[in-house]
Design a protein around this motif. Structure first.
Motif, mmCIF file in Angstrom:
data_model
loop_
_atom_site.group_PDB
_atom_site.id
_atom_site.type_symbol
_atom_site.label_atom_id
_atom_site.label_comp_id
_atom_site.label_asym_id
_atom_site.label_seq_id
_atom_site.Cartn_x
_atom_site.Cartn_y
_atom_site.Cartn_z
ATOM 1 N N TYR A 1 0.836 -1.200 0.000
ATOM 2 C CA TYR A 1 0.000 0.000 0.000
ATOM 3 C C TYR A 1 0.872 1.251 0.000
ATOM 4 C CZ TYR A 1 -3.257 3.590 1.492
ATOM 5 O OH TYR A 1 -3.992 4.746 1.569
ATOM 6 N N LEU A 2 1.892 1.277 0.858
ATOM 7 C CA LEU A 2 2.752 2.451 0.942
ATOM 8 C C LEU A 2 3.512 2.670 -0.359
ATOM 9 C CD1 LEU A 2 4.101 2.129 4.587
ATOM 10 C CD2 LEU A 2 2.381 3.730 3.728
ATOM 11 N N GLU B 1 2.483 1.813 -3.367
ATOM 12 C CA GLU B 1 1.516 2.323 -4.347
ATOM 13 C C GLU B 1 1.205 3.795 -4.097
ATOM 14 O OE1 GLU B 1 -1.889 -0.206 -4.237
ATOM 15 O OE2 GLU B 1 -0.796 -1.925 -5.022
ATOM 16 N N ARG B 2 1.062 4.163 -2.834
ATOM 17 C CA ARG B 2 0.730 5.556 -2.501
ATOM 18 C C ARG B 2 1.890 6.496 -2.813
ATOM 19 N NH1 ARG B 2 -3.968 7.581 -1.639
ATOM 20 N NH2 ARG B 2 -3.167 8.937 -0.060
ATOM 21 N N SER B 3 3.118 6.022 -2.693
ATOM 22 C CA SER B 3 4.273 6.879 -2.914
ATOM 23 C C SER B 3 4.608 7.010 -4.396
ATOM 24 C CB SER B 3 5.488 6.333 -2.171
ATOM 25 O OG SER B 3 5.919 5.133 -2.757
ATOM 26 N N GLY B 4 4.037 6.134 -5.236
ATOM 27 C CA GLY B 4 4.308 6.174 -6.653
ATOM 28 C C GLY B 4 5.600 5.467 -7.039
ATOM 29 N N LEU B 5 6.224 4.769 -6.082
ATOM 30 C CA LEU B 5 7.455 4.040 -6.371
ATOM 31 C C LEU B 5 7.126 2.801 -7.200
ATOM 32 C CD1 LEU B 5 9.149 4.109 -2.850
ATOM 33 C CD2 LEU B 5 9.736 5.503 -4.833
ATOM 34 N N PRO B 6 8.041 2.429 -8.093
ATOM 35 C CA PRO B 6 7.802 1.202 -8.865
ATOM 36 C C PRO B 6 7.873 -0.012 -7.953
ATOM 37 C CG PRO B 6 9.966 2.129 -9.362
ATOM 38 C CD PRO B 6 9.257 3.100 -8.456
ATOM 39 N N LYS B 7 7.090 -1.038 -8.291
ATOM 40 C CA LYS B 7 7.051 -2.258 -7.494
ATOM 41 C C LYS B 7 8.299 -3.085 -7.757
ATOM 42 C CE LYS B 7 2.059 -2.589 -7.531
ATOM 43 N NZ LYS B 7 0.909 -3.337 -7.987
ATOM 44 N N ASN B 8 8.805 -3.748 -6.722
ATOM 45 C CA ASN B 8 9.923 -4.676 -6.861
ATOM 46 C C ASN B 8 9.392 -5.997 -7.390
ATOM 47 O OD1 ASN B 8 12.280 -3.413 -6.231
ATOM 48 N ND2 ASN B 8 12.252 -3.961 -4.069
ATOM 49 N N LYS B 9 9.722 -6.331 -8.617
ATOM 50 C CA LYS B 9 9.224 -7.583 -9.193
ATOM 51 C C LYS B 9 10.096 -8.765 -8.794
ATOM 52 C CE LYS B 9 6.852 -5.459 -13.014
ATOM 53 N NZ LYS B 9 6.648 -5.383 -14.433
ATOM 54 N N GLY B 10 11.318 -8.496 -8.317
ATOM 55 C CA GLY B 10 12.228 -9.560 -7.950
ATOM 56 C C GLY B 10 11.959 -10.131 -6.574
ATOM 57 N N LYS B 11 11.119 -9.542 -5.794
ATOM 58 C CA LYS B 11 10.874 -9.999 -4.421
ATOM 59 C C LYS B 11 9.518 -10.583 -4.254
ATOM 60 C CE LYS B 11 14.215 -7.185 -2.102
ATOM 61 N NZ LYS B 11 14.548 -6.395 -1.005
#
Length: 61
Positions: free
Chosen positions: A48-49, A51-61
């Motif tokens: 959630y945090l 997504e709210r911050s606009g940071l890209p998601k870590n796909k490797g984790k």
């Protein structure tokens, strides 16, 4: 009863009840988040945090 016709005491009582209900829901949701994290490895807070911050998601984790 219409909310506009409430006495101050009635309004306080209604708001206290609403607050108690909201606090109970918050406790339940918090417990659910902890269970998801511990039993299923799902960290909703982190997702959630991010997504709210606009940071890209870590796909490797």
């Amino acid at each position: 009863m219409s909310k506009s016709k409430e006495t101050p005491a009635q309004k306080i009582k209604r708001l206290e009840k609403a607050l108690a209900n909201a606090e109970m829901k918050n406790m339940i949701y918090g417990d659910m988040v902890e269970i998801l994290k511990k039993e299923h490895g799902i960290d909703l807070e982190k997702k959630y945090l991010a997504e709210r911050s606009g940071l890209p998601k870590n796909k490797g984790k």
